[in-house]
Design a protein around this motif. Sequence first.
Motif, PDB file in Angstrom:
ATOM      1  N   ILE A   2      -6.342  -1.390  -7.460  1.00  0.00           N
ATOM      2  CA  ILE A   2      -5.829  -1.657  -8.807  1.00  0.00           C
ATOM      3  C   ILE A   2      -6.630  -0.843  -9.821  1.00  0.00           C
ATOM      4  O   ILE A   2      -7.857  -0.771  -9.728  1.00  0.00           O
ATOM      5  CB  ILE A   2      -5.924  -3.154  -9.163  1.00  0.00           C
ATOM      6  CG1 ILE A   2      -5.041  -3.985  -8.233  1.00  0.00           C
ATOM      7  CG2 ILE A   2      -5.505  -3.388 -10.606  1.00  0.00           C
ATOM      8  CD1 ILE A   2      -5.116  -5.464  -8.511  1.00  0.00           C
ATOM      9  N   THR A   4      -7.023  -0.456 -14.035  1.00  0.00           N
ATOM     10  CA  THR A   4      -6.704  -0.920 -15.378  1.00  0.00           C
ATOM     11  C   THR A   4      -7.007   0.195 -16.361  1.00  0.00           C
ATOM     12  O   THR A   4      -8.136   0.702 -16.397  1.00  0.00           O
ATOM     13  CB  THR A   4      -7.511  -2.175 -15.749  1.00  0.00           C
ATOM     14  OG1 THR A   4      -7.233  -3.200 -14.788  1.00  0.00           O
ATOM     15  CG2 THR A   4      -7.140  -2.669 -17.136  1.00  0.00           C
ATOM     16  N   GLY A  23      -1.098  -0.589  -9.498  1.00  0.00           N
ATOM     17  CA  GLY A  23      -1.515  -1.114  -8.207  1.00  0.00           C
ATOM     18  C   GLY A  23      -0.867  -0.323  -7.088  1.00  0.00           C
ATOM     19  O   GLY A  23       0.339  -0.042  -7.147  1.00  0.00           O
ATOM     20  N   TYR A  24      -1.658   0.062  -6.096  1.00  0.00           N
ATOM     21  CA  TYR A  24      -1.127   0.843  -4.977  1.00  0.00           C
ATOM     22  C   TYR A  24      -1.675   0.253  -3.685  1.00  0.00           C
ATOM     23  O   TYR A  24      -2.882   0.087  -3.526  1.00  0.00           O
ATOM     24  CB  TYR A  24      -1.529   2.317  -5.104  1.00  0.00           C
ATOM     25  CG  TYR A  24      -0.859   3.224  -4.101  1.00  0.00           C
ATOM     26  CD1 TYR A  24       0.474   3.601  -4.269  1.00  0.00           C
ATOM     27  CD2 TYR A  24      -1.543   3.692  -2.991  1.00  0.00           C
ATOM     28  CE1 TYR A  24       1.100   4.431  -3.352  1.00  0.00           C
ATOM     29  CE2 TYR A  24      -0.926   4.526  -2.071  1.00  0.00           C
ATOM     30  CZ  TYR A  24       0.396   4.889  -2.258  1.00  0.00           C
ATOM     31  OH  TYR A  24       1.025   5.700  -1.343  1.00  0.00           O
ATOM     32  N   HIS A  26      -1.668  -2.742  -2.719  1.00  0.00           N
ATOM     33  CA  HIS A  26      -2.485  -3.901  -3.075  1.00  0.00           C
ATOM     34  C   HIS A  26      -2.049  -5.112  -2.261  1.00  0.00           C
ATOM     35  O   HIS A  26      -0.874  -5.480  -2.254  1.00  0.00           O
ATOM     36  CB  HIS A  26      -2.338  -4.208  -4.564  1.00  0.00           C
ATOM     37  CG  HIS A  26      -3.063  -5.440  -5.005  1.00  0.00           C
ATOM     38  ND1 HIS A  26      -4.432  -5.565  -4.910  1.00  0.00           N
ATOM     39  CD2 HIS A  26      -2.604  -6.622  -5.515  1.00  0.00           C
ATOM     40  CE1 HIS A  26      -4.799  -6.757  -5.362  1.00  0.00           C
ATOM     41  NE2 HIS A  26      -3.711  -7.412  -5.726  1.00  0.00           N
ATOM     42  N   GLN A  28      -1.421  -8.533  -2.117  1.00  0.00           N
ATOM     43  CA  GLN A  28      -1.200  -9.405  -3.268  1.00  0.00           C
ATOM     44  C   GLN A  28      -1.672 -10.834  -3.026  1.00  0.00           C
ATOM     45  O   GLN A  28      -1.344 -11.443  -2.015  1.00  0.00           O
ATOM     46  CB  GLN A  28       0.278  -9.412  -3.638  1.00  0.00           C
ATOM     47  CG  GLN A  28       0.592 -10.178  -4.910  1.00  0.00           C
ATOM     48  CD  GLN A  28      -0.141  -9.618  -6.119  1.00  0.00           C
ATOM     49  OE1 GLN A  28       0.016  -8.460  -6.471  1.00  0.00           O
ATOM     50  NE2 GLN A  28      -0.953 -10.454  -6.747  1.00  0.00           N
ATOM     51  N   GLN A  41       6.356  -5.564 -16.125  1.00  0.00           N
ATOM     52  CA  GLN A  41       5.767  -5.267 -14.817  1.00  0.00           C
ATOM     53  C   GLN A  41       6.877  -5.023 -13.794  1.00  0.00           C
ATOM     54  O   GLN A  41       7.815  -5.803 -13.692  1.00  0.00           O
ATOM     55  CB  GLN A  41       4.910  -6.431 -14.323  1.00  0.00           C
ATOM     56  CG  GLN A  41       3.729  -6.779 -15.219  1.00  0.00           C
ATOM     57  CD  GLN A  41       3.012  -8.015 -14.697  1.00  0.00           C
ATOM     58  OE1 GLN A  41       2.164  -7.938 -13.803  1.00  0.00           O
ATOM     59  NE2 GLN A  41       3.370  -9.166 -15.242  1.00  0.00           N
ATOM     60  N   THR A  85       1.958  -6.792   0.842  1.00  0.00           N
ATOM     61  CA  THR A  85       1.358  -5.635   0.177  1.00  0.00           C
ATOM     62  C   THR A  85       2.360  -5.040  -0.799  1.00  0.00           C
ATOM     63  O   THR A  85       3.525  -4.829  -0.461  1.00  0.00           O
ATOM     64  CB  THR A  85       0.956  -4.573   1.219  1.00  0.00           C
ATOM     65  OG1 THR A  85       0.075  -5.166   2.179  1.00  0.00           O
ATOM     66  CG2 THR A  85       0.240  -3.406   0.552  1.00  0.00           C
ATOM     67  N   HIS A  87       3.130  -2.337  -4.436  1.00  0.00           N
ATOM     68  CA  HIS A  87       2.782  -1.337  -5.441  1.00  0.00           C
ATOM     69  C   HIS A  87       3.323  -1.860  -6.770  1.00  0.00           C
ATOM     70  O   HIS A  87       4.386  -2.497  -6.797  1.00  0.00           O
ATOM     71  CB  HIS A  87       3.428   0.017  -5.154  1.00  0.00           C
ATOM     72  CG  HIS A  87       3.295   0.489  -3.741  1.00  0.00           C
ATOM     73  ND1 HIS A  87       2.081   0.647  -3.117  1.00  0.00           N
ATOM     74  CD2 HIS A  87       4.240   0.827  -2.815  1.00  0.00           C
ATOM     75  CE1 HIS A  87       2.273   1.081  -1.887  1.00  0.00           C
ATOM     76  NE2 HIS A  87       3.577   1.195  -1.675  1.00  0.00           N
TER      77      HIS A  87
END
Length: 278
Positions: A2, A4, A23-24, A26, A28, A41, A85, A87
């Motif tokens: 992630i 920011t 996020g790539y 990620h 979750q 989002q 997972t 993105h």
Amino acid sequence: MIITLSNRKRGKDVMPLEVNILGYNHKQETIDRPRGMSLYQWFYCERGSGALTVDDQRMVIREKQGFLLHPHVTHTYRPLSDDWTVHFVGFKGPMCATLLMQLGMYDSGAYYFSDPDFFRDRIADMFHLYMRDRQDHNGIAAACFHLLLGLSERISQVEHIGTYNANPIVDRAISAIERRYMEPLSIEDIAAEAGVSNEYLCSLFKKTVGQTVHHFLTVTRIVNARLQLLQFPDRPIADIATDCGFRSASHFCSVFRKHSGSTPAKYRQTANISDLHN
């Protein structure tokens, strides 16, 4: 991973579109936001599955699906599998509301992606831009704009199973159905996972959700079968029937006709991705 991004201002004016979070791949975790976020989002599911609840509408997010969240919308999402997972990109700016409306991205909720590589590649592009120059806010914003424009032609909203007020016992039952609908699942199995008796679960479920446990399980199977029929046009119907928890191809065709008004084969011939709205 992630990232920011810090906000950048031009004089007194905020950029018309700016990316705030990326996020790539990620893995979750559970997120619960009663007041939503101040961002738009977009998420895409790379692996596994998760449950999304938006304003009491519950949806399951699987591979080749994703979801959109508008600002300040109450939402919760959590993994249903250990490998969920995703993105994602979070963005805001004065042009975003008008842009998303023009692109047909009206509603928060689950969407089917007809070209999964497109979303993944655009997120990767934004990561590369950030790693090359962390101050390249214009380049990252342009890449996000490109993502939104292209995404509008590659998405279709997925129907949700139902709306209900949250109840922990019902939540456990629905989670069991969402995880195990492809199995020969019985009411007893579902009640055991919910930690209550069959009779209590059936009564509480009908009162809370407005439909029986059996009907909810059947609709869950039908929704996933419809999605597979569109996603995999060459896959044998018998295989889809097995994968979606039906005891035989003939049983699947009978139930499918009752709920969808046509046979699976006819539905596959005449339907297109837009039919996922219905």
